[in-house]
Design a protein around this motif. Sequence first.
Motif, PDB file in Angstrom:
ATOM      1  N   THR A  98       0.853  -1.184   0.000  1.00  0.00           N
ATOM      2  CA  THR A  98       0.000   0.000   0.000  1.00  0.00           C
ATOM      3  C   THR A  98       0.887   1.232   0.000  1.00  0.00           C
ATOM      4  O   THR A  98       1.984   1.231   0.582  1.00  0.00           O
ATOM      5  N   HIS A 156     -16.361  -5.801   2.283  1.00  0.00           N
ATOM      6  CA  HIS A 156     -15.050  -5.286   2.687  1.00  0.00           C
ATOM      7  C   HIS A 156     -13.900  -6.175   2.219  1.00  0.00           C
ATOM      8  O   HIS A 156     -12.770  -5.714   2.100  1.00  0.00           O
ATOM      9  N   HIS A 157     -14.184  -7.457   1.937  1.00  0.00           N
ATOM     10  CA  HIS A 157     -13.112  -8.334   1.457  1.00  0.00           C
ATOM     11  C   HIS A 157     -12.607  -7.894   0.087  1.00  0.00           C
ATOM     12  O   HIS A 157     -11.441  -8.142  -0.250  1.00  0.00           O
ATOM     13  N   THR A 159     -12.437  -4.705  -0.802  1.00  0.00           N
ATOM     14  CA  THR A 159     -11.638  -3.513  -0.527  1.00  0.00           C
ATOM     15  C   THR A 159     -10.245  -3.889  -0.037  1.00  0.00           C
ATOM     16  O   THR A 159      -9.247  -3.264  -0.405  1.00  0.00           O
ATOM     17  N   HIS A 160     -10.173  -4.934   0.794  1.00  0.00           N
ATOM     18  CA  HIS A 160      -8.905  -5.310   1.427  1.00  0.00           C
ATOM     19  C   HIS A 160      -8.135  -6.383   0.657  1.00  0.00           C
ATOM     20  O   HIS A 160      -7.079  -6.828   1.126  1.00  0.00           O
ATOM     21  N   SER A 163      -8.229 -10.208   2.447  1.00  0.00           N
ATOM     22  CA  SER A 163      -8.823 -10.534   3.752  1.00  0.00           C
ATOM     23  C   SER A 163      -9.720 -11.771   3.711  1.00  0.00           C
ATOM     24  O   SER A 163      -9.861 -12.463   4.716  1.00  0.00           O
ATOM     25  N   LEU A 238     -11.536  -3.590  10.150  1.00  0.00           N
ATOM     26  CA  LEU A 238     -11.504  -4.148   8.802  1.00  0.00           C
ATOM     27  C   LEU A 238     -12.720  -3.729   8.001  1.00  0.00           C
ATOM     28  O   LEU A 238     -12.629  -3.360   6.820  1.00  0.00           O
ATOM     29  N   GLU A 239     -13.903  -3.762   8.612  1.00  0.00           N
ATOM     30  CA  GLU A 239     -15.138  -3.455   7.898  1.00  0.00           C
ATOM     31  C   GLU A 239     -15.304  -1.965   7.629  1.00  0.00           C
ATOM     32  O   GLU A 239     -16.116  -1.565   6.803  1.00  0.00           O
ATOM     33  N   ALA A 241     -12.569   0.324   6.943  1.00  0.00           N
ATOM     34  CA  ALA A 241     -11.561   0.930   6.075  1.00  0.00           C
ATOM     35  C   ALA A 241     -11.945   0.830   4.612  1.00  0.00           C
ATOM     36  O   ALA A 241     -12.724  -0.009   4.224  1.00  0.00           O
TER      37      ALA A 241
END
Length: 241
Positions: A98, A156-157, A159-160, A163, A238-239, A241
Amino acid sequence: MTTLGIIQARMGSTRLPGKVLRELGGRTVLDRVVHAARESGVLDDLVVATTIEPADDAVVAECERIGVACYRGPVDDVLTRFLGVLETRSAEHVMRFTADCPLLDPRLVARAYRVFAAAGADYLTTSITRTLPRGLDVEVVRGAVLKEIDTMAYDHHRTHVTSYIYSHPADFDVIGMTVLPDLSYLRLTLDTEDDWRLIEAIVEHFGDAPVAVRELADWLADRPELAGLNAHIAQKELEQA
């Protein structure tokens, strides 16, 4: 094995907009991450994955200036961005970076990759049981696994990016790598003005070259007023960001 590094970068940030192109010791933050990733010596190729937002035209221009490839994709669906890069390049292994980690340690990147390659795992991360300062974490994943989770990852998975993998360890061969001593109490990522004040002080002292994590931790141990600049900052869930 072909190893591809992908750096996700965009100008948008809820807490510190434009952070990836801030000047830090004569380089932009993004340039420092590119430099450290390349210095690890384990990458065959490197791409910056940014978004299609007009504001990220500046990221594309910076990539052209510093000589690194750039790919543009969705804003929040970062997994699709990564998969878009993989459509343009073949890679057995993918290292995820990142652009808000300007103190990335190339030696840690190389060590994590060697462990991953020797184990033949699906995925390795240093953040499952965190012992490194936030901002120095390393992730490696098999390209085939990244493609596989495209039909599984949601919300969110996406986005990350990775994850979904470490949230479902029964389905994948996952390694959580720890590095001792435990330095997880340090925060070396760039997400707020207080983070910036600390990182500026570090770069002003150490200069342009990436700094080994142990050397940096020892230096900060003698300067608690610096290490405390951003100690109050809570990392997003996590959820969130």
